[in-house]
Design a protein around this motif. Sequence first.
Motif, mmCIF file in Angstrom:
data_model
loop_
_atom_site.group_PDB
_atom_site.id
_atom_site.type_symbol
_atom_site.label_atom_id
_atom_site.label_comp_id
_atom_site.label_asym_id
_atom_site.label_seq_id
_atom_site.Cartn_x
_atom_site.Cartn_y
_atom_site.Cartn_z
ATOM 1 N N THR A 29 103.112 45.298 115.870
ATOM 2 C CA THR A 29 103.301 44.065 115.088
ATOM 3 C C THR A 29 103.580 44.294 113.607
ATOM 4 O O THR A 29 103.389 45.384 113.072
ATOM 5 C CB THR A 29 102.030 43.180 115.137
ATOM 6 N N GLU A 30 103.943 43.193 112.991
ATOM 7 C CA GLU A 30 103.994 43.061 111.538
ATOM 8 C C GLU A 30 103.103 41.889 111.192
ATOM 9 O O GLU A 30 103.298 40.797 111.727
ATOM 10 C CB GLU A 30 105.403 42.633 111.152
ATOM 11 N N MET A 31 102.104 42.129 110.336
ATOM 12 C CA MET A 31 101.183 41.048 109.976
ATOM 13 C C MET A 31 101.303 40.783 108.483
ATOM 14 O O MET A 31 101.754 41.642 107.724
ATOM 15 C CB MET A 31 99.739 41.456 110.301
ATOM 16 N N TYR A 32 100.837 39.607 108.077
ATOM 17 C CA TYR A 32 100.938 39.264 106.658
ATOM 18 C C TYR A 32 99.871 40.020 105.865
ATOM 19 O O TYR A 32 98.678 39.887 106.121
ATOM 20 C CB TYR A 32 100.774 37.753 106.471
ATOM 21 N N ASN A 33 100.337 40.841 104.913
ATOM 22 C CA ASN A 33 99.444 41.614 104.045
ATOM 23 C C ASN A 33 99.354 40.841 102.731
ATOM 24 O O ASN A 33 100.301 40.833 101.945
ATOM 25 C CB ASN A 33 100.058 43.006 103.858
ATOM 26 N N TYR A 34 98.226 40.185 102.503
ATOM 27 C CA TYR A 34 98.165 39.277 101.355
ATOM 28 C C TYR A 34 98.170 40.036 100.021
ATOM 29 O O TYR A 34 98.550 39.509 98.987
ATOM 30 C CB TYR A 34 96.959 38.338 101.470
ATOM 31 N N GLU A 60 100.112 42.590 99.339
ATOM 32 C CA GLU A 60 101.533 42.873 99.038
ATOM 33 C C GLU A 60 102.369 41.604 99.056
ATOM 34 O O GLU A 60 103.541 41.637 98.711
ATOM 35 C CB GLU A 60 102.125 43.820 100.113
ATOM 36 N N ASP A 61 101.785 40.507 99.562
ATOM 37 C CA ASP A 61 102.508 39.251 99.763
ATOM 38 C C ASP A 61 103.764 39.474 100.623
ATOM 39 O O ASP A 61 104.850 39.007 100.299
ATOM 40 C CB ASP A 61 102.876 38.626 98.404
ATOM 41 N N SER A 62 103.595 40.243 101.692
ATOM 42 C CA SER A 62 104.733 40.459 102.593
ATOM 43 C C SER A 62 104.218 40.849 103.978
ATOM 44 O O SER A 62 103.042 41.182 104.123
ATOM 45 C CB SER A 62 105.641 41.565 102.055
ATOM 46 N N TYR A 63 105.106 40.811 104.958
ATOM 47 C CA TYR A 63 104.723 41.218 106.317
ATOM 48 C C TYR A 63 104.855 42.736 106.436
ATOM 49 O O TYR A 63 105.869 43.295 106.022
ATOM 50 C CB TYR A 63 105.595 40.507 107.356
ATOM 51 N N CYS A 64 103.833 43.389 106.951
ATOM 52 C CA CYS A 64 103.835 44.856 107.022
ATOM 53 C C CYS A 64 103.359 45.319 108.384
ATOM 54 O O CYS A 64 102.555 44.652 109.023
ATOM 55 C CB CYS A 64 102.844 45.458 106.020
ATOM 56 N N ASN A 65 103.837 46.497 108.765
ATOM 57 C CA ASN A 65 103.329 47.158 109.970
ATOM 58 C C ASN A 65 102.237 48.122 109.484
ATOM 59 O O ASN A 65 102.496 49.012 108.689
ATOM 60 C CB ASN A 65 104.486 47.918 110.630
ATOM 61 N N ILE A 66 101.009 47.877 109.927
ATOM 62 C CA ILE A 66 99.884 48.725 109.482
ATOM 63 C C ILE A 66 99.260 49.361 110.726
ATOM 64 O O ILE A 66 98.394 48.770 111.368
ATOM 65 C CB ILE A 66 98.844 47.904 108.678
ATOM 66 N N PRO A 67 99.755 50.549 111.115
ATOM 67 C CA PRO A 67 99.350 51.131 112.403
ATOM 68 C C PRO A 67 98.012 51.861 112.336
ATOM 69 O O PRO A 67 97.949 53.088 112.366
ATOM 70 C CB PRO A 67 100.497 52.090 112.730
ATOM 71 N N ILE A 68 96.939 51.099 112.256
ATOM 72 C CA ILE A 68 95.608 51.716 112.250
ATOM 73 C C ILE A 68 94.724 51.026 113.278
ATOM 74 O O ILE A 68 94.929 49.850 113.617
ATOM 75 C CB ILE A 68 94.935 51.672 110.853
ATOM 76 N N LEU A 69 93.740 51.777 113.732
ATOM 77 C CA LEU A 69 92.912 51.305 114.844
ATOM 78 C C LEU A 69 92.155 49.986 114.565
ATOM 79 O O LEU A 69 92.160 49.097 115.421
ATOM 80 C CB LEU A 69 91.943 52.416 115.253
ATOM 81 N N TYR A 103 95.116 44.586 105.318
ATOM 82 C CA TYR A 103 95.677 45.546 104.361
ATOM 83 C C TYR A 103 95.423 46.954 104.901
ATOM 84 O O TYR A 103 94.570 47.140 105.783
ATOM 85 C CB TYR A 103 95.094 45.369 102.951
ATOM 86 N N PRO A 104 96.121 47.958 104.351
ATOM 87 C CA PRO A 104 95.939 49.313 104.883
ATOM 88 C C PRO A 104 94.549 49.875 104.555
ATOM 89 O O PRO A 104 93.995 49.580 103.495
ATOM 90 C CB PRO A 104 97.008 50.139 104.151
ATOM 91 N N MET A 105 94.024 50.642 105.474
ATOM 92 C CA MET A 105 92.736 51.333 105.258
ATOM 93 C C MET A 105 92.831 52.681 105.966
ATOM 94 O O MET A 105 93.407 52.755 107.046
ATOM 95 C CB MET A 105 91.609 50.553 105.939
ATOM 96 N N ASN A 106 92.278 53.698 105.377
ATOM 97 C CA ASN A 106 92.257 55.001 106.040
ATOM 98 C C ASN A 106 90.937 55.687 105.786
ATOM 99 O O ASN A 106 90.382 55.576 104.687
ATOM 100 C CB ASN A 106 93.377 55.910 105.486
ATOM 101 N N MET A 142 91.521 52.127 100.698
ATOM 102 C CA MET A 142 91.712 50.756 101.188
ATOM 103 C C MET A 142 92.552 49.968 100.202
ATOM 104 O O MET A 142 92.443 50.164 98.994
ATOM 105 C CB MET A 142 90.350 50.091 101.417
ATOM 106 N N GLY A 143 93.408 49.128 100.735
ATOM 107 C CA GLY A 143 94.224 48.269 99.881
ATOM 108 C C GLY A 143 95.321 49.026 99.165
ATOM 109 O O GLY A 143 95.840 50.026 99.652
ATOM 110 N N LEU A 144 95.656 48.541 97.969
ATOM 111 C CA LEU A 144 96.792 49.091 97.223
ATOM 112 C C LEU A 144 96.357 50.185 96.265
ATOM 113 O O LEU A 144 95.451 49.968 95.458
ATOM 114 C CB LEU A 144 97.424 47.986 96.371
#
Length: 418
Positions: A271-276, A278-287, A312-315, A327-329
């Motif tokens: 999927t692509e979900m809304y990343n608030y 970045e204010d855009s739709y992003c693919n964030i491939p994490i569990l 938002y992205p997290m690793n 996490m985040g930006l």
Amino acid sequence: MRYVIIGNGAAAIGAIEGIRNNDNENEIILISKENCVSYSKPQLYKMLKKDSLENIYYRKDDFYNKYNVSTILGKSLNSVDFNKKILVVDKETIKYDKLLIATGAKSNVLDIKGFDGELFSFTNIEEALKLKEALANKDRISILGGGLIGVKLSEYLHNMGKEVFLIVGSKGVLSSLGDEKISEILNNEIIKSGVNLLLSRKIISAKKEGPKIEIKLDKGSITCDAVVSCKGVKPEVSLFQKTELTINRGIKVDDHMRTNIEDVFAAGDVTEMYNYLEDSYCNIPILPNAYGGGYCAGINMSGGDSKIDTVYPMNSLQIFDVELITMGLLSPNENDEVLFSLDSEKKVYRKLVIRDGKLVGAALLGDIDRAGILNNIIRNKVDVSSIKEELLNAKINFYTLPREMREIIVKSYTEGIK
Ligand SMILES: Cc1cc2nc3c(=O)[nH]c(=O)nc-3n(C[C@H](O)[C@H](O)[C@H](O)COP(=O)(O)OP(=O)(O)OC[C@H]3O[C@@H](n4cnc5c(N)ncnc54)[C@H](O)[C@@H]3O)c2cc1C
């Protein structure tokens, strides 16, 4: 009513648990091209050693019985007709009332000029077992790509006694995180460990010379026994490209995990979900996104109302004994405020990115204490202007946060996922 789920990864498991939270009666059919129970991809490295699949199960193998799910394993979805609500799986037609697409992502395999040997990848059990088998008589391994999978795989293979060449196009590993200090510290740790790290290198071509492979780089060349491509993943959308589904990089979903087609949901790496942030739709491939998105979809497919609006992205990873959570930006805009502390000797680095008084990103390397508090502060969009300096301190605790901030965080816990 029949629910059909395509896929058997974290998103599918989340969806089953979400559906059964509301509906214990109706039929669930799960279809997966892999002929095995759901497994945890972050633990895939273990399969290179002696571990069996059982040791990396995502859920116990009685899960499907317990949740009353009929499985069709080892068979691929061939096509879908969204108007008639029909799927074709290995020439068999299956009707659905509510559909979840959770087909995950596939390896972004490099096209290397002139190479006619085997290019390994490492994104699923089949690829992992193929690599394991090949490794038995191969000692010098080249890994192409310095992202999370490439770096972790190089550590694993190095610990197995292999001579590893990690070939990276950018100036540092994990460059997509957007923080040069993190890359610099990890570059040094990797080099110190004995992995041959080659940075800022372009692959020109490769050729097989008997059992050996010669990789020609823009600076120098390497002779090795096997090459593994770790150039990230891309959403597995190929079957849906010619349908009415809205797809950019991944399948676009709203905050209820609904696609643009009625009764069709999607979740996870596809999927692509809304990343608030970045204010855009992003693919964030994490569990966590895969499981959380699947659970949310399952609740909504079965008549509930669940919303995910803080994606938002997290690793989180450990590489050569260095722990890292991001996490985040991490790449600030020019108006953002960046606070950081660095203890070079102890290799402890903390960084915060603040935008309009709110925490929008954090990186903790070497000392990951209080990551949960920072994540909650980002997720709850709390104003941190009055305590931003204290947040850099690894010893900050929940009770030292201002009362209003504690209340917002507690409320988010007690309300839980709707
Ligand atoms: C080596 C590795 C390490 C990772 N480490 C981490 C980590 O440390 N932390 C983290 O957060 N994330 C990590 N990830 C990412 C994480 O594993 C994924 O985000 C997560 O597994 C995605 O789950 P999913 O359900 O969306 O997709 P997947 O788990 O990829 O599942 C997709 C499913 O779809 C099925 N499928 C695909 N196409 C078809 C078809 N045509 N017909 C039928 N079935 C089909 C597949 O068989 C599979 O069951 C890692 C990934 C890898 C590969």
